[in-house]
Design a protein around this motif. Structure first.
Motif, PDB file in Angstrom:
ATOM      1  N   ILE A 164       0.778  -1.146  -0.069  1.00 47.76           N
ATOM      2  CA  ILE A 164       0.037   0.098   0.105  1.00 47.76           C
ATOM      3  C   ILE A 164       0.965   1.255   0.007  1.00 47.76           C
ATOM      4  O   ILE A 164       0.576   2.149  -0.689  1.00 47.76           O
ATOM      5  N   ARG A 165       1.776   1.518   0.832  1.00 58.06           N
ATOM      6  CA  ARG A 165       2.821   2.428   0.739  1.00 58.06           C
ATOM      7  C   ARG A 165       3.337   2.661  -0.629  1.00 58.06           C
ATOM      8  O   ARG A 165       3.444   3.933  -0.725  1.00 58.06           O
ATOM      9  N   ASP A 166       3.694   1.671  -1.280  1.00 55.68           N
ATOM     10  CA  ASP A 166       4.201   2.106  -2.573  1.00 55.68           C
ATOM     11  C   ASP A 166       3.223   2.612  -3.542  1.00 55.68           C
ATOM     12  O   ASP A 166       3.465   3.561  -4.342  1.00 55.68           O
ATOM     13  N   ARG A 167       2.040   2.210  -3.342  1.00 56.56           N
ATOM     14  CA  ARG A 167       0.997   2.793  -4.239  1.00 56.56           C
ATOM     15  C   ARG A 167       0.708   4.293  -3.847  1.00 56.56           C
ATOM     16  O   ARG A 167       0.318   4.842  -4.866  1.00 56.56           O
ATOM     17  N   HIS A 168       0.737   4.486  -2.671  1.00 56.34           N
ATOM     18  CA  HIS A 168       0.693   5.845  -2.195  1.00 56.34           C
ATOM     19  C   HIS A 168       1.669   6.899  -2.683  1.00 56.34           C
ATOM     20  O   HIS A 168       1.252   7.907  -3.164  1.00 56.34           O
ATOM     21  N   SER A 169       2.994   6.145  -2.622  1.00 56.83           N
ATOM     22  CA  SER A 169       4.015   6.947  -3.301  1.00 56.83           C
ATOM     23  C   SER A 169       3.889   7.246  -4.732  1.00 56.83           C
ATOM     24  O   SER A 169       4.147   8.407  -5.437  1.00 56.83           O
ATOM     25  N   ALA A 170       3.417   6.160  -5.558  1.00 57.33           N
ATOM     26  CA  ALA A 170       3.287   6.229  -6.793  1.00 57.33           C
ATOM     27  C   ALA A 170       2.185   7.230  -7.309  1.00 57.33           C
ATOM     28  O   ALA A 170       2.252   8.111  -8.030  1.00 57.33           O
ATOM     29  N   GLU A 171       1.068   7.395  -6.379  1.00 59.24           N
ATOM     30  CA  GLU A 171      -0.045   8.242  -6.619  1.00 59.24           C
ATOM     31  C   GLU A 171       0.370   9.503  -6.515  1.00 59.24           C
ATOM     32  O   GLU A 171       0.106  10.331  -7.264  1.00 59.24           O
ATOM     33  N   ARG A 222       2.582  10.601  -9.248  1.00 62.18           N
ATOM     34  CA  ARG A 222       1.766  10.963 -10.536  1.00 62.18           C
ATOM     35  C   ARG A 222       1.070  11.998 -10.440  1.00 62.18           C
ATOM     36  O   ARG A 222       0.979  12.651 -11.611  1.00 62.18           O
ATOM     37  N   PRO A 235       8.974   6.375  -6.934  1.00 64.33           N
ATOM     38  CA  PRO A 235       8.942   4.770  -6.696  1.00 64.33           C
ATOM     39  C   PRO A 235       9.590   4.157  -7.930  1.00 64.33           C
ATOM     40  O   PRO A 235       9.333   4.603  -9.020  1.00 64.33           O
ATOM     41  N   ALA A 294       8.536   1.652  -9.390  1.00 60.45           N
ATOM     42  CA  ALA A 294       7.745   1.296 -10.352  1.00 60.45           C
ATOM     43  C   ALA A 294       7.277   2.286 -11.513  1.00 60.45           C
ATOM     44  O   ALA A 294       6.885   1.892 -12.310  1.00 60.45           O
ATOM     45  N   TRP A 297       0.020   6.502 -17.579  1.00 63.20           N
ATOM     46  CA  TRP A 297       0.077   6.817 -16.051  1.00 63.20           C
ATOM     47  C   TRP A 297      -0.638   7.994 -15.735  1.00 63.20           C
ATOM     48  O   TRP A 297      -1.186   8.119 -14.579  1.00 63.20           O
TER      49      TRP A 297
END
Length: 132
Positions: free
Chosen positions: A1-8, A11, A70, A72, A128
């Protein structure tokens, strides 16, 4: 989840940066499509504008470079940096045209702007950044 928040978060910043690039693009286009100016007052005004745009473009490149990304979405960062650098290159090319106006320097500045715009549009169409 942390990585998803960083990516968002990244973005969202990239979307904002693309908006800044569009604003810079519009201002550079205005400078390049203006009638040839004569007289020191008009040239001074153009010089002040290109100085501001150059500073804005350089600041944008710095923001993209120093913002943590991130792993990703490192490809998005590379695209964003390439487009931001292209707008800085365009600002420098327009500054050259304003400082030493000629048909050749104007053509060079227009071509540099076209290349920067193509990179920005490609970025806008990135998977993205396109909203589902």
């Amino acid at each position: 989840i942390r990585d998803r928040h960083s990516a968002e978060r990244y973005r969202t910043r990239a979307e904002r940066w693309v908006g800044e690039m569009a604003r810079i693009d519009e201002a550079l286009t205005t400078l390049l499509t203006a009638q040839a100016t004569s007289g020191p007052t008009a040239l001074y005004a153009q010089s002040e504008e290109i100085q501001r745009l150059g500073n804005d473009s350089a600041a944008l490149v710095q923001k993209v470079k120093v913002t943590e990304v991130p792993v990703a979405i490192v490809g998005l960062q590379e695209q964003t940096l390439e487009a931001a650098q292209a707008y800085l290159d365009t600002a420098l090319s327009v500054a050259h045209w304003i400082g030493a106006p000629s048909d050749t320097s104007r053509r060079d500045a227009l071509e540099t702007l076209r290349a920067a715009r193509a990179l920005r549009v490609g970025l806008e169409n990135s998977r993205w950044l396109v909203r589902e």
